[in-house]
Write a protein that holds these residues in place. Structure first.
Motif, PDB file in Angstrom:
ATOM      1  N   PRO A 133       0.832  -1.206   0.000  1.00 43.97           N
ATOM      2  CA  PRO A 133       0.000   0.000   0.000  1.00 43.97           C
ATOM      3  C   PRO A 133       0.859   1.245   0.000  1.00 43.97           C
ATOM      4  O   PRO A 133       2.058   1.198   0.249  1.00 43.97           O
ATOM      5  CB  PRO A 133      -0.785  -0.109   1.314  1.00 43.97           C
ATOM      6  CG  PRO A 133      -0.684  -1.520   1.704  1.00 43.97           C
ATOM      7  CD  PRO A 133       0.591  -2.035   1.153  1.00 43.97           C
TER       8      PRO A 133
ATOM      9  N   ARG B 267       3.243   2.231   2.936  1.00 38.28           N
ATOM     10  CA  ARG B 267       4.413   1.400   3.077  1.00 38.28           C
ATOM     11  C   ARG B 267       5.301   1.545   1.868  1.00 38.28           C
ATOM     12  O   ARG B 267       6.518   1.387   1.954  1.00 38.28           O
ATOM     13  CB  ARG B 267       4.014  -0.053   3.289  1.00 38.28           C
ATOM     14  CG  ARG B 267       4.426  -0.535   4.664  1.00 38.28           C
ATOM     15  CD  ARG B 267       4.223  -1.990   4.839  1.00 38.28           C
ATOM     16  NE  ARG B 267       2.848  -2.332   5.003  1.00 38.28           N
ATOM     17  CZ  ARG B 267       2.391  -3.568   4.895  1.00 38.28           C
ATOM     18  NH1 ARG B 267       3.184  -4.535   4.580  1.00 38.28           N
ATOM     19  NH2 ARG B 267       1.124  -3.829   5.079  1.00 38.28           N
TER      20      ARG B 267
ATOM     21  N   ASP C 130      -5.614  -1.645  -9.023  1.00 36.68           N
ATOM     22  CA  ASP C 130      -5.673  -0.787  -7.837  1.00 36.68           C
ATOM     23  C   ASP C 130      -6.643   0.344  -8.056  1.00 36.68           C
ATOM     24  O   ASP C 130      -6.731   0.897  -9.149  1.00 36.68           O
ATOM     25  CB  ASP C 130      -4.301  -0.157  -7.575  1.00 36.68           C
ATOM     26  CG  ASP C 130      -3.353  -1.102  -6.904  1.00 36.68           C
ATOM     27  OD1 ASP C 130      -2.356  -0.616  -6.351  1.00 36.68           O
ATOM     28  OD2 ASP C 130      -3.617  -2.308  -6.943  1.00 36.68           O
TER      29      ASP C 130
ATOM     30  N   GLU D  70      -7.473   3.951  -5.840  1.00 36.96           N
ATOM     31  CA  GLU D  70      -7.059   4.720  -4.658  1.00 36.96           C
ATOM     32  C   GLU D  70      -7.844   6.017  -4.608  1.00 36.96           C
ATOM     33  O   GLU D  70      -7.968   6.735  -5.599  1.00 36.96           O
ATOM     34  CB  GLU D  70      -5.558   5.023  -4.739  1.00 36.96           C
ATOM     35  CG  GLU D  70      -5.030   5.805  -3.552  1.00 36.96           C
ATOM     36  CD  GLU D  70      -3.528   6.041  -3.648  1.00 36.96           C
ATOM     37  OE1 GLU D  70      -2.769   5.063  -3.688  1.00 36.96           O
ATOM     38  OE2 GLU D  70      -3.121   7.205  -3.706  1.00 36.96           O
TER      39      GLU D  70
ATOM     40  N   THR E  41      -7.483   2.626  -0.242  1.00 36.81           N
ATOM     41  CA  THR E  41      -7.031   1.906  -1.428  1.00 36.81           C
ATOM     42  C   THR E  41      -7.630   0.518  -1.444  1.00 36.81           C
ATOM     43  O   THR E  41      -7.712  -0.141  -0.401  1.00 36.81           O
ATOM     44  CB  THR E  41      -5.497   1.792  -1.445  1.00 36.81           C
ATOM     45  OG1 THR E  41      -4.932   3.094  -1.393  1.00 36.81           O
ATOM     46  CG2 THR E  41      -5.002   1.094  -2.693  1.00 36.81           C
TER      47      THR E  41
ATOM     48  N   VAL F 105      -6.805  -6.629  -1.170  1.00 35.97           N
ATOM     49  CA  VAL F 105      -6.110  -5.833  -0.165  1.00 35.97           C
ATOM     50  C   VAL F 105      -6.835  -4.508  -0.028  1.00 35.97           C
ATOM     51  O   VAL F 105      -7.010  -3.797  -1.016  1.00 35.97           O
ATOM     52  CB  VAL F 105      -4.637  -5.592  -0.550  1.00 35.97           C
ATOM     53  CG1 VAL F 105      -3.934  -4.770   0.531  1.00 35.97           C
ATOM     54  CG2 VAL F 105      -3.912  -6.905  -0.758  1.00 35.97           C
TER      55      VAL F 105
ATOM     56  N   HIS G 114      -6.830  -0.959   2.318  1.00 40.79           N
ATOM     57  CA  HIS G 114      -6.161  -0.264   3.403  1.00 40.79           C
ATOM     58  C   HIS G 114      -6.650   1.170   3.497  1.00 40.79           C
ATOM     59  O   HIS G 114      -7.089   1.772   2.513  1.00 40.79           O
ATOM     60  CB  HIS G 114      -4.645  -0.375   3.281  1.00 40.79           C
ATOM     61  CG  HIS G 114      -3.988   0.758   2.580  1.00 40.79           C
ATOM     62  ND1 HIS G 114      -3.899   0.840   1.214  1.00 40.79           N
ATOM     63  CD2 HIS G 114      -3.367   1.857   3.058  1.00 40.79           C
ATOM     64  CE1 HIS G 114      -3.260   1.943   0.901  1.00 40.79           C
ATOM     65  NE2 HIS G 114      -2.919   2.573   1.980  1.00 40.79           N
TER      66      HIS G 114
ATOM     67  N   GLU H 297      -4.667  -2.258   7.428  1.00 46.73           N
ATOM     68  CA  GLU H 297      -4.712  -2.941   6.134  1.00 46.73           C
ATOM     69  C   GLU H 297      -5.260  -4.336   6.352  1.00 46.73           C
ATOM     70  O   GLU H 297      -4.926  -5.005   7.330  1.00 46.73           O
ATOM     71  CB  GLU H 297      -3.311  -3.018   5.545  1.00 46.73           C
ATOM     72  CG  GLU H 297      -3.177  -3.878   4.306  1.00 46.73           C
ATOM     73  CD  GLU H 297      -1.723  -4.090   3.943  1.00 46.73           C
ATOM     74  OE1 GLU H 297      -1.139  -3.195   3.324  1.00 46.73           O
ATOM     75  OE2 GLU H 297      -1.165  -5.150   4.289  1.00 46.73           O
TER      76      GLU H 297
ATOM     77  N   VAL I  30      -5.741  -7.993   4.308  1.00 48.08           N
ATOM     78  CA  VAL I  30      -5.445  -8.807   3.136  1.00 48.08           C
ATOM     79  C   VAL I  30      -6.324 -10.043   3.206  1.00 48.08           C
ATOM     80  O   VAL I  30      -6.279 -10.803   4.169  1.00 48.08           O
ATOM     81  CB  VAL I  30      -3.953  -9.218   3.096  1.00 48.08           C
ATOM     82  CG1 VAL I  30      -3.687 -10.096   1.876  1.00 48.08           C
ATOM     83  CG2 VAL I  30      -3.065  -7.993   3.080  1.00 48.08           C
TER      84      VAL I  30
ATOM     85  N   THR J 213      -3.583  -5.901   9.548  1.00 49.34           N
ATOM     86  CA  THR J 213      -2.353  -5.243   9.999  1.00 49.34           C
ATOM     87  C   THR J 213      -2.670  -3.805  10.368  1.00 49.34           C
ATOM     88  O   THR J 213      -3.357  -3.110   9.618  1.00 49.34           O
ATOM     89  CB  THR J 213      -1.286  -5.262   8.893  1.00 49.34           C
ATOM     90  OG1 THR J 213      -1.035  -6.599   8.497  1.00 49.34           O
ATOM     91  CG2 THR J 213       0.015  -4.641   9.378  1.00 49.34           C
TER      92      THR J 213
ATOM     93  N   ASN K  71       4.369  -1.302  11.681  1.00 47.41           N
ATOM     94  CA  ASN K  71       3.265  -2.125  11.200  1.00 47.41           C
ATOM     95  C   ASN K  71       3.208  -3.363  12.068  1.00 47.41           C
ATOM     96  O   ASN K  71       4.200  -4.070  12.209  1.00 47.41           O
ATOM     97  CB  ASN K  71       3.478  -2.540   9.744  1.00 47.41           C
ATOM     98  CG  ASN K  71       3.524  -1.352   8.815  1.00 47.41           C
ATOM     99  OD1 ASN K  71       2.683  -0.462   8.904  1.00 47.41           O
ATOM    100  ND2 ASN K  71       4.504  -1.306   7.947  1.00 47.41           N
TER     101      ASN K  71
END
Lengths: 74, 345
Positions: free
Chosen positions: B64, B67, B175, B177, B186, B202, B204, B218, B220, B233, B248
Motif C-alpha cells: 500500500p 508502506r 488498484d 485509490e 485503497t 487488499v 487499506h 490494512e 489482506v 495489519t 506495522n
C-alpha cells in the motif's frame, strides 16, 4: 543437558549449603544458552530489538557529520 | 530541445510477496549473498527492494501507498546488491517518452537484456507524478512487466499491473485509490480469477490524526478453492522534521523502520522485521553519504545476517555517465559478490 540442569535445579531446591550457588549457576547456564541459541525466535527477537534501538540511537546522535569539513591541523 | 522528463520515472513495479508466503527455509531478506537485496537491477521504485526468491506461482501484491513511501525512502538509503557487469543506457526521445536499454552480464545466473519504455502524459500533479503513465519492461526471454497509472478523477487514481513469465501471466493486479484531504483509501485486486474462484483482496485505509501522525490499517483477504483467510495489519507513521518512524503490526508479525536525515550529506535508515509464521527476525542498518561537490554518493549496509556491503556511485562530468561499484560480503555464509554498472543518460 537440559535434564541435567533441571536435576541440578531440583537438588538445589532441596536445600543445603550449596543450594544458592547451584541455583545461580543453573540460571546463568540457562541465560547463556538462551543468549547463544540462534534458533530461538524470542532470543533473536530480543537481540534484533536491541540492535534496532542501538541503530536508532546511533542515527540520532552520531551522524551529524560534515564530510567536507577541513581536517584539523595538528 | 524537449523539456526534460520527470525525474525518477518509476521502473515497472517490483512486487513483494505477501507476508508469510516464502519457500521453506528461505529468509525473506536473503539473496544469493544472504544480504538484504537479492535482485540486482535498477534502483527500485515504491514497494521494491525487498523482494525475495519466491515460488513462481505465488501471487505478488504491491505494498500500500504508506508502506511504499516508507519503503521508497529506506530503499534510497540502502544499497542495492550488485553482481556482474551492467550497462544501462537511457534515452529521452521527447518530453513524454523515454526508453532504457539494460544489458546485464551476470556471474550468478544467465545474462539478460531488458528493454524499458516509459510514456508520461500531460497532466502533472507533482515532480514525480504525471498521468497517464505507461511503463513496460521486456527481457530477452519474453517476460513482460507492464504498469498503467491513470487519474480517473481529481481524487481517484487507478493502476493496473501485469507481469508475465515468458508466455504465462504471473500477475494481473488492479488498484483503486481515493485520496481525501486527510485520508487515503485503497482497494487492490490481485490475480482475480472468476473461473478458478480465486482472488487476493487488499484494502487499506490511512487517516492523518495530526500533521505528523498517520494511523491506519490494512486487511489482506485471499481466497482459493478450498481455502480462504484474512490478515489484519495496523500501521502507524510519525513524521518529524528530520526523521520518520513507521510501525506495522499484524497477525503475521511486525515491521518497524526509522529514517533519519542528519544533514544534507548523511542519511541513515534502520529496519527491523519479525515474522511469527516463519519464526524469523531481521535487522538492517543502512546509510547514505551524499557529496554533490565530489559528484559522489555512497551507500552502506549492515544487517543481522552477518552481511556488510556498499555501493559507490560516481558521476563522470562532463559526460552523462555514472559509474557504480558495489561489493557485498556475507561473513556467516562466506560469500562475496562484487560488480559494477555504467549508467549512460
Amino acid at each position: 543437558l537440559s535434564d541435567q540442569v533441571s536435576f541440578i535445579g531440583t537438588v538445589a531446591a532441596a536445600g543445603g549449603p550449596g543450594a544458592a550457588p547451584q541455583g545461580l549457576r543453573g540460571w546463568l547456564r540457562r541465560a547463556y544458552r538462551f543468549a547463544t541459541d540462534r534458533n530461538d525466535f524470542r532470543r533473536n527477537l530480543l537481540v534484533n530489538l536491541g540492535l534496532f534501538a542501538a541503530g536508532v540511537w546511533v542515527a540520532r546522535n552520531l551522524t551529524d557529520i560534515d564530510l567536507m569539513a577541513p581536517q584539523p591541523v595538528p | 530541445m524537449h523539456p526534460p522528463l520527470l525525474p525518477r520515472l518509476l521502473p515497472p513495479a517490483l512486487l513483494t510477496a505477501p507476508r508469510g508466503q516464502r519457500p521453506a527455509g528461505e529468509s525473506r531478506r536473503q539473496g544469493p549473498c544472504g544480504t538484504r537485496r537479492d535482485a540486482p537491477g535498477h534502483r527500485t521504485g515504491p514497494g521494491g527492494g525487498t523482494r525475495s526468491r519466491r515460488d513462481a506461482t505465488a501471487p505478488l501484491i504491491q505494498l500500500p501507498r504508506h508502506r511504499r513511501e516508507a519503503s521508497a525512502v529506506l530503499a534510497e538509503v540502502f544499497p542495492q546488491q550488485m553482481e556482474g557487469v551492467k550497462l544501462i543506457v537511457t534515452k529521452t526521445l521527447s518530453s513524454h517518452f523515454q526508453v532504457t536499454h539494460t544489458v546485464h552480464m551476470s556471474t550468478l545466473g544467465p545474462s539478460s537484456y531488458h528493454f524499458n519504455a516509459t510514456f508520461v502524459g500531460d497532466r502533472q500533479l507533482g515532480p514525480t507524478e504525471a498521468f497517464p503513465t505507461l511503463i513496460g519492461d521486456m527481457d530477452n526471454s519474453g517476460s513482460l512487466n507492464a504498469q498503467v497509472l491513470h487519474l480517473v478523477a481529481e481524487r481517484i487514481r487507478t493502476k493496473a499491473v501485469f507481469q508475465t513469465h515468458q508466455t504465462k501471466f504471473v500477475t494481473w493486479q488492479f488498484d483503486g485509490e481515493y485520496r481525501g484531504d486527510d485520508c487515503t483509501a485503497t482497494l487492490t485486486l490481485g490475480n482475480p480469477d472468476l473461473l478458478g474462484e480465486s482472488v487476493i483482496l487488499v484494502a487499506h485505509f490511512l487517516q492523518s490524526i495530526t500533521s505528523r501522525l498517520v494511523l491506519g490499517g490494512e486487511m489482506v483477504y485471499h481466497r482459493r478453492p478450498g481455502e480462504e483467510g484474512a490478515i489484519l495489519t495496523l500501521a502507524g507513521k510519525y513524521t518529524a522534521l528530520k526523521w520518520v518512524a513507521t510501525l506495522n503490526v499484524g497477525y503475521g508479525g511486525a515491521h518497524a523502520s526509522y529514517y533519519h536525515r542528519a544533514n544534507e550529506q548523511v542519511q541513515v535508515g534502520v529496519e527491523l522485521e519479525a515474522n511469527t509464521r516463519l519464526q524469523d527476525t531481521t535487522f538492517a542498518f543502512g546509510y547514505q553519504l551524499n557529496l554533490p561537490q565530489a559528484n559522489m554518493v555512497f551507500r552502506g549496509l549492515l544487517d543481522s545476517n552477518w552481511s556488510v556491503g556498499g555501493v559507490l556511485e560516481k558521476k563522470l562530468p562532463p559526460l552523462p555517465v555514472t559509474l557504480a561499484l558495489g561489493a557485498f560480503l556475507n561473513h556467516w555464509k562466506n560469500r562475496f559478490h562484487c560488480g559494477f554498472s555504467v549508467i549512460v543518460g
